[in-house]
Design an enzyme around this catalytic site. Structure first.
Site, mmCIF file in Angstrom:
data_model
loop_
_atom_site.group_PDB
_atom_site.id
_atom_site.type_symbol
_atom_site.label_atom_id
_atom_site.label_comp_id
_atom_site.label_asym_id
_atom_site.label_seq_id
_atom_site.Cartn_x
_atom_site.Cartn_y
_atom_site.Cartn_z
ATOM 1 N N CYS A 170 15.377 -3.203 -5.485
ATOM 2 C CA CYS A 170 14.012 -2.854 -5.420
ATOM 3 C C CYS A 170 13.385 -4.185 -5.184
ATOM 4 O O CYS A 170 12.982 -4.406 -4.032
ATOM 5 C CB CYS A 170 13.339 -2.432 -6.938
ATOM 6 S SG CYS A 170 14.096 -0.820 -7.461
ATOM 7 N N ARG A 171 13.260 -5.457 -6.014
ATOM 8 C CA ARG A 171 12.396 -6.370 -5.854
ATOM 9 C C ARG A 171 12.934 -7.285 -4.853
ATOM 10 O O ARG A 171 12.243 -7.628 -3.928
ATOM 11 C CB ARG A 171 12.362 -6.977 -7.123
ATOM 12 C CG ARG A 171 11.491 -6.376 -8.057
ATOM 13 C CD ARG A 171 11.451 -6.744 -9.488
ATOM 14 N NE ARG A 171 12.562 -6.504 -10.283
ATOM 15 C CZ ARG A 171 13.050 -6.923 -11.328
ATOM 16 N NH1 ARG A 171 12.146 -7.444 -12.189
ATOM 17 N NH2 ARG A 171 14.360 -6.555 -12.032
ATOM 18 N N SER A 172 14.164 -7.828 -4.985
ATOM 19 C CA SER A 172 14.757 -8.793 -4.137
ATOM 20 C C SER A 172 15.013 -8.176 -2.656
ATOM 21 O O SER A 172 14.662 -9.072 -1.626
ATOM 22 C CB SER A 172 16.206 -9.473 -4.676
ATOM 23 O OG SER A 172 16.969 -8.706 -4.520
ATOM 24 N N CYS A 228 17.309 -10.575 -7.912
ATOM 25 C CA CYS A 228 16.751 -9.788 -9.065
ATOM 26 C C CYS A 228 17.968 -9.276 -10.016
ATOM 27 O O CYS A 228 19.019 -9.763 -9.859
ATOM 28 C CB CYS A 228 15.627 -8.541 -8.655
ATOM 29 S SG CYS A 228 16.505 -7.523 -7.302
ATOM 30 N N ASN A 278 19.287 -5.679 -7.119
ATOM 31 C CA ASN A 278 19.207 -5.965 -5.485
ATOM 32 C C ASN A 278 19.025 -4.618 -4.930
ATOM 33 O O ASN A 278 19.370 -4.432 -4.003
ATOM 34 C CB ASN A 278 20.424 -6.651 -5.115
ATOM 35 C CG ASN A 278 20.259 -7.193 -3.799
ATOM 36 O OD1 ASN A 278 21.459 -7.042 -2.909
ATOM 37 N ND2 ASN A 278 19.255 -7.659 -3.278
ATOM 38 N N ASP A 304 9.849 -4.991 -13.195
ATOM 39 C CA ASP A 304 10.596 -4.252 -12.699
ATOM 40 C C ASP A 304 10.104 -2.742 -12.332
ATOM 41 O O ASP A 304 9.702 -1.996 -13.449
ATOM 42 C CB ASP A 304 11.843 -4.113 -13.831
ATOM 43 C CG ASP A 304 13.074 -3.219 -13.198
ATOM 44 O OD1 ASP A 304 12.824 -2.599 -12.195
ATOM 45 O OD2 ASP A 304 14.018 -3.001 -14.376
HETATM 46 P P1 4NP Z 1 15.641 -4.707 -9.096
HETATM 47 O O1 4NP Z 1 15.329 -3.368 -10.146
HETATM 48 O O2 4NP Z 1 16.389 -5.690 -9.978
HETATM 49 O O3 4NP Z 1 14.552 -4.909 -8.681
HETATM 50 O O4 4NP Z 1 16.562 -4.188 -7.973
HETATM 51 C C1 4NP Z 1 16.551 -2.755 -10.819
HETATM 52 C C2 4NP Z 1 17.104 -1.869 -10.349
HETATM 53 C C3 4NP Z 1 18.009 -1.147 -11.138
HETATM 54 C C4 4NP Z 1 18.402 -1.670 -12.548
HETATM 55 C C5 4NP Z 1 17.450 -2.581 -13.213
HETATM 56 C C6 4NP Z 1 16.275 -3.222 -12.178
HETATM 57 N N1 4NP Z 1 19.200 -0.877 -13.318
HETATM 58 O O5 4NP Z 1 19.356 -1.203 -14.669
HETATM 59 O O6 4NP Z 1 19.806 -0.020 -12.865
#
Ligand code: 4NP
Length: 161
Positions: free
Chosen positions: A17-19, A12, A15, A127
């Site tokens: 939340c989703r992955s 993702c 790294n 997201d």
């Molecule tokens: P992830 O979520 O890609 O599912 O881990 C996000 C976490 C942080 C950010 C973007 C997406 N960020 O922009 O900090």
């Protein structure tokens, strides 16, 4: 893990939340179905903002409520991952686009929700980072059912040799 194991990577943005949730849920499903030997599982982010952090507290609490522990320091994708892993899931279409640009093996790259057993018009795992808690529950449900389906798909592939 056997020499024949399928190496699965979830990717993702951050790294956190989703992955890492997909990583932990997938591990949980393979442990429960007794086929952990068939898989080597990992997750990472395309961007480096959160390297070294454990998953977002909101994601971890939703997972914990469902009996899943996430304990994974965020790491960024390495060029070698694109060679090492056999099947690489982008959690949304932007991840898939970016991964395909980075790799010499575009056939390994898959869109996670192409395996979602619930067919909807939504193609991405959204997201949840900027939204409220309900977004984390929503993402949990998508990831839970889709990981279950992917375990089945890949276990069949593994048995077919
Ligand atoms: P992830 O979520 O890609 O599912 O881990 C996000 C976490 C942080 C950010 C973007 C997406 N960020 O922009 O900090």
């Amino acid at each position: 893990m056997s020499d024949e194991s399928i190496r699965v990577l979830f990717v993702c943005t951050g790294n956190i939340c989703r992955s890492p949730l997909a990583h932990a849920v997938f591990q949980h499903h393979v442990d429960e179905s007794g086929c952990a030997d068939l898989f080597e599982i990992e997750s990472c982010g395309l961007d480096a903002y959160h390297v070294g952090e454990n998953a977002d507290e909101r994601m971890r609490s939703v997972a914990a409520r469902n009996g899943i522990a996430i304990d994974h320091p965020a790491r960024q994708l390495r060029t070698t991952d694109l060679e090492y892993y056999d099947v690489i899931y982008g959690m949304d279409r932007a991840h898939v686009r970016r991964l395909k640009k980075l790799t010499r093996y575009p056939g390994k790259i898959r869109l996670f929700r192409d395996s979602d057993p619930v067919r909807t018009d939504e193609l991405d795992v959204p997201d949840p980072w900027y939204g409220g808690l309900s977004g984390f529950d929503y993402v949990y449900d998508i990831i839970e059912r889709t990981c279950r389906k992917i375990v089945d798909e890949l276990a069949v592939r593994s048995r077919a040799g």
